[in-house]
Design an enzyme around this catalytic site. Structure first.
Site, mmCIF file in Angstrom:
data_model
loop_
_atom_site.group_PDB
_atom_site.id
_atom_site.type_symbol
_atom_site.label_atom_id
_atom_site.label_comp_id
_atom_site.label_asym_id
_atom_site.label_seq_id
_atom_site.Cartn_x
_atom_site.Cartn_y
_atom_site.Cartn_z
ATOM 1 N N SER A 198 -0.084 3.273 -5.040
ATOM 2 C CA SER A 198 1.374 3.343 -4.900
ATOM 3 C C SER A 198 1.980 4.305 -5.915
ATOM 4 O O SER A 198 1.611 4.284 -7.093
ATOM 5 C CB SER A 198 1.993 1.955 -5.085
ATOM 6 O OG SER A 198 1.672 1.117 -3.996
ATOM 7 N N HIS B 119 0.842 -1.196 0.000
ATOM 8 C CA HIS B 119 0.000 0.000 0.000
ATOM 9 C C HIS B 119 0.873 1.241 0.000
ATOM 10 O O HIS B 119 1.851 1.319 0.748
ATOM 11 C CB HIS B 119 -0.906 0.019 1.234
ATOM 12 C CG HIS B 119 -1.652 1.307 1.415
ATOM 13 N ND1 HIS B 119 -1.610 2.047 2.580
ATOM 14 C CD2 HIS B 119 -2.449 2.009 0.558
ATOM 15 C CE1 HIS B 119 -2.352 3.131 2.447
ATOM 16 N NE2 HIS B 119 -2.871 3.139 1.229
ATOM 17 N N SER B 120 0.532 2.206 -0.860
ATOM 18 C CA SER B 120 1.218 3.492 -0.903
ATOM 19 C C SER B 120 2.713 3.277 -1.131
ATOM 20 O O SER B 120 3.105 2.616 -2.093
ATOM 21 C CB SER B 120 0.929 4.260 0.391
ATOM 22 O OG SER B 120 1.393 5.582 0.315
ATOM 23 N N LEU B 121 3.562 3.797 -0.258
ATOM 24 C CA LEU B 121 5.006 3.613 -0.399
ATOM 25 C C LEU B 121 5.388 2.134 -0.373
ATOM 26 O O LEU B 121 6.472 1.758 -0.827
ATOM 27 C CB LEU B 121 5.733 4.360 0.722
ATOM 28 C CG LEU B 121 7.259 4.379 0.659
ATOM 29 C CD1 LEU B 121 7.751 5.168 -0.549
ATOM 30 C CD2 LEU B 121 7.851 4.940 1.947
#
Length: 687
Positions: A321, A283-285
Site C-alpha cells: 500500500s 491491498h494497494s490503494l
C-alpha cells in the site's frame, strides 16, 4: 467448502450413442463477479443405474464473439477458470502425475476442456463420493457495463459435452452446488449465538472485492472455521463492492464510501448477531482507502470504536500500500500525467498534489481546527481523532515487496523506515557460519519470534523471518543484502535517512547504514512500466510449483516489530533555505517524511518484507489462485499470524484485550504483540 448454499436438481441426459450429460449450465458475469461450483458424483449409486465410469469430461466455453479478443484495455473479455480435486491443498504435496487444470484467460469463443479423474485425489474420505470445486471468474477489470456469457458442461464422453440435444430425467448420485459472488461474500458466522469478528477487505486500483480478494477470504475461513468453539474467532468476511470501476474518484471519496458501508454492515449484522471485533485488510490503494474509512467512522460515530461499548479494533493490515504516495518513486514521465488527471483525483492524491473545491466530509470534526500542513489527503489520514483508533488496534502489520513491484515500491509500502543494519548483520554472520552444521538453522533477529522457544515454520521448512542458507537460485534475490564496495552518489542517501535506530544503543556511531567501513547496495528499484506489463507477461507457476510446497522459493526475508523510539531524528525539519532551493525534491521528501512519522511516532508496526516473483504487486494477495500463487507465502503468513489458532487462543484467553501502548513501555524491557518474549536486539544473540 464451509456451507452448502444451493443444491440443484440431479439430472442426466441419456444418449445411447453419444454418452451421458451430467451438467449443462449457462451463466453471465460482470466485473468482479464469479460462480463457484462443487460437482459431486457417488460412484456406487450411479453404477447401480448403469453408469460405470473412471473419468468424466468437463467443457467450458466463452460464448462471447471472437471479435472482442483484441479489446483488452476495455476488458479483457475473458474468464479465469480452475478445477480443484477434493483433496488438493496448497499446503500439502499433491501426489501423482495428475495435473491441476486451470486457464489464465479463456478468451472469447475459446474452449477449456478437461478430463477429470475419479481417483484418490478427488475421493471424499473412504466413501464412494468424488468431488471437485470449479471457479469461473470474470476477468473484466475496467468497465462495469458488459456481461460475459459462458457455458459449462460435464459428461461421460467428449462428444456429449459439445452439444446438448437430448431429454433429461432425474437420477440419484449426481449433485451440483452453486455459489454466486453475493452468496460467497455473505456467509454467516459458524456460531450465530457467539460474538462475531468482522473482517473488512478493501481492494486497490482497477481491482475488485468479489474476485481479487477471494483467495485471502478463502484462506481466512479455511483457517478459522475448523477451530474449536472455545477459541474460534467466529469470523465474518465482508468487502465493499461499490467502488468497482471508480478507482479515479480519489482516496477521500473511496474511503468515505467504505466507511459508510462498514457502519451499515455492522448495524445490519447486529440485528442478528453481536459484532464485537473488527479487522481491516487492504491491498494497494486499499490501504489508504481503509485508513480514510477508519477516519470517517471516528468522526461520524466517535463511539463506534469505544473500548467498552463499541467494536474492538484487532488487526490493521496492508499489503503493498502506498502510504506516503508514489511521487518519490515514479519517473517524471509518469508523475506528470498523474498530476494532470490521468488517474483522476486518485492520481493527484498519490502524487501529493492538493485539489481544491473537493468535499471535506469525514475529514475533520466540526469543532476541529485544521492543522497547518493538512491539505494532502495522505497526511490527513493518521491525524487526530483517527490516530487514537489506529493506536488502539491490537496489531498493525505492513506487507511489502522487496523487489519487482514498480506499482507500489518498497519505500512507500514500508512507511519509509527500515532496519537495513539488522539485515546486514544477519547476512554477515550467515556468511561467516555458512560452513557450520547449524548455519541452516540461523534465525534472524528481525523476526518477532526469534527469541521464543521455537519459531513458526512455513511449509518449506523455513522459519518465518529466517534468512535461508545461500543457494545458487537465491543468490540473485538476496545479493542486495550482501556487503558491497562503497557506493557513491545520492541513491544510497534515502536508505541512510530511512535507517532506524537501535532502541538499546546509546552510541551515535552505531546508527546509520555504515558497518565496518561497508554499506549496503540498495535493492534494485523496479521499473514501473515493466511492472505494469508484467501483469500480461509474467511467468505462470508450473505444475510442480502448484503441487509441491517444497519447491517454492518465494519467502519472507524480513519480519520485525518497529517501535516509535527506533525512529531516527527528522531529516527534513528546519533545513537551510539554500538546500530547499538546491534540491528539487526537497518539499516532496519533507511531506513524505511527515506522513511516515505521523504513522509511526506513537504506534508499533510489524513490517514483513517478502521476495516473490513478478507480477509481485498482484501476487502478494494471490489475485488468481494459480496464476498468482507465487504470493502464497505472504497470504499464508498473514493468515497464520493474525487469524491462526495461536493468535485466536490468546484473544480468547485475554478477556480484557489490553491494547498496545508502545510509548509507555521501556526500551530495555518490551514484549511483542504476540507475547512470545522479548525481541533479540543483536544478530549475534540469534546464533
Amino acid at each position: 467448502m464451509p456451507y452448502k448454499i444451493n443444491r440443484m436438481k440431479n439430472s442426466l441426459e441419456i444418449n445411447e450413442t453419444g454418452g451421458t450429460l451430467l451438467v449443462d449450465e449457462r451463466k453471465r458475469l460482470r466485473i468482479g463477479e464469479l460462480y463457484r461450483y462443487k460437482f459431486s458424483v457417488n460412484k456406487d449409486v450411479i453404477k447401480e443405474q448403469g453408469l460405470d465410469v473412471s473419468h468424466l469430461f468437463l467443457r467450458i466455453k466463452n460464448e462471447e464473439s471472437a471479435l472482442l479478443r483484441p479489446l483488452y484495455l476495455t476488458g479483457p473479455y475473458s474468464f479465469y477458470i480452475d478445477v480443484r480435486p477434493h483433496n488438493y491443498n496448497e499446503n500439502r504435496k499433491f501426489p501423482g502425475k495428475e495435473i491441476i487444470p486451470f486457464v489464465e484467460n479463456l478468451k472469447p469463443d475459446e474452449r477449456f476442456k478437461v478430463k477429470i479423474l475419479l481417483n484418490e485425489n478427488s475421493r471424499v474420505g473412504d466413501t464412494s463420493l468424488y468431488s471437485w470445486t470449479i471457479d469461473i471468474i470474470s476477468q473484466l477489470a475496467v468497465t462495469t457495463i458488459p456481461k460475459l456469457e459462458f457455458s459449462f458442461r460435464i459428461g461421460t464422453t467428449r462428444k456429449v459435452v459439445k452439444k446438448s440435444n437430448g431429454l433429461f430425467k432425474s437420477i440419484e448420485g449426481v449433485s451440483l452446488e452453486m455459489w454466486d459472488t453475493e452468496t460467497l461474500w455473505d456467509l454467516p458466522p459458524k456460531f450465530p449465538e457467539k460474538p462475531v469478528h468482522l473482517v473488512i477487505m478493501t481492494h486497490g486500483i482497477f481491482s475488485n472485492i468479489g474476485c481479487d480478494m477471494l483467495y485471502m477470504k478463502d484462506k481466512i475461513e479455511e483457517m478459522t472455521f475448523p477451530m474449536d468453539e472455545s477459541i474460534n474467532p467466529n469470523i465474518i468476511v465482508r468487502g465493499f463492492m461499490g467502488n468497482v470501476g471508480k478507482s479515479g474518484h480519489g482516496i477521500h471519496c473511496l474511503g468515505v464510501r467504505v466507511g459508510k458501508y462498514v457502519l451499515e454492515t455492522v448495524d445490519k449484522l447486529n440485528k442478528k448477531y453481536k459484532v464485537d471485533r473488527i479487522s481491516f485488510i487492504g491491498h494497494s490503494l486499499g490501504g489508504p482507502t481503509q485508513s480514510m474509512a477508519v477516519r470517517y467512522i471516528s468522526i461520524k460515530r466517535p463511539d463506534f470504536f469505544d473500548a467498552v461499548k463499541g467494536v474492538k479494533p484487532v488487526n490493521f493490515i496492508t499489503l503493498a500500500s502506498p502510504f506516503i504516495g508514489v511521487i518519490g518513486d515514479f519517473p517524471f514521465y509518469l508523475s506528470v500525467p498523474l498530476d494532470m488527471g490521468a488517474l483522476g483525483l486518485t492520481g493527484r492524491d498519490l502524487n501529493l498534489k492538493y485539489t481544491p473545491l473537493t468535499s471535506k466530509d469525514g475529514l475533520y470534526a466540526d469543532d476541529e481546527v485544521y492543522p497547518e500542513h493538512s491539505k494532502y489527503i495522505l497526511e490527513i489520514l493518521p491525524q487526530a481523532p483517527a490516530k487514537k483508533v489506529f493506536e488502539s488496534f491490537k496489531r498493525r502489520t505492513i506487507y511489502a515487496n522487496v523487489m519487482d513491484d514498480g506499482i507500489v515500491p518498497l519505500r512507500t509500502a514500508a512507511l519509509l523506515y527500515l532496519d537495513w543494519r539488522s539485515i546486514h548483520k544477519v547476512q554477515k554472520i550467515r556468511k561467516k557460519n555458512k560452513n557450520s552444521p547449524t548455519s541452516s538453522e540461523f534465525v534472524s533477529s528481525d523476526s518477532p519470534e526469534s527469541s521464543g522457544a521455537s519459531s513458526p515454520s512455513n511449509e518449506n521448512g523455513n522459519n518465518v523471518g529466517e534468512i535461508p542458507a545461500e543457494s545458487p537460485n537465491k543468490k540473485a534475490t538476496l545479493q542486495w543484502t550482501l556487503p558491497q564496495a562503497v557506493i557513491h552518489g545520492s541513491k544510497i542517501n534515502k536508505y541512510k535517512r530511512g535507517q532506524t535506530n537501535e532502541a538499546n544503543s546509546d552510541s551515535d556511531n552505531e546508527q546509520g547504514v555504515f558497518l565496518d567501513g561497508q554499506k549496503f547496495e540498495p535493492p534494485k528499484e523496479a521499473n514501473t512500466v515493466l511492472s505494469a506489463l508484467s501483469v500480461l507477461t509474467a511467468a505462470i507457476p508450473d505444475q510442480e510449483y502448484i503441487k509441491n510446497p517444497a519447491v517454492r522459493k518465494d519467502e519472507v526475508i524480513h519480519d520485525k516489530l518497529y517501535h516509535p523510539e527506533e525512529l531516527p531524528p527528522p531529516h527534513y525539519e528546519n533545513r537551510p533555505i539554500v538546500k530547499k532551493l538546491i534540491y528539487p525534491n526537497e518539499s516532496v521528501n519533507r511531506i513524505q517524511e511527515r506522513i511516515a512519522r505521523e504513522w509511526q511516532e506513537t504506534m508499533t508496526w510489524r513490517k514483513v518484507l517478502v521476495q516473490i516473483q513478478p507480477d509481485s504487486h498482484n501476487n502478494i494477495v494471490v489475485r488468481r489462485r494459480f496464476v498468482n500463487l507465487y504470493g502464497y507465502v505472504a497470504v499464508e503468513h498473514m493468515v497464520e499470524h493474525h487469524f491462526g489458532s495461536k493468535v485466536c487462543s490468546e484473544l480468547a484467553e485475554d478477556a480484557n484485550e489490553p491494547k498496545d501502548e508502545p510509548n509507555q513501555s521501556s526500551q530495555a524491557d518490551r514484549s511483542n504483540e504476540y507475547n512470545e518474549g522479548e525481541i533479540s536486539k543483536g544478530a549475534e544473540n540469534a546464533t
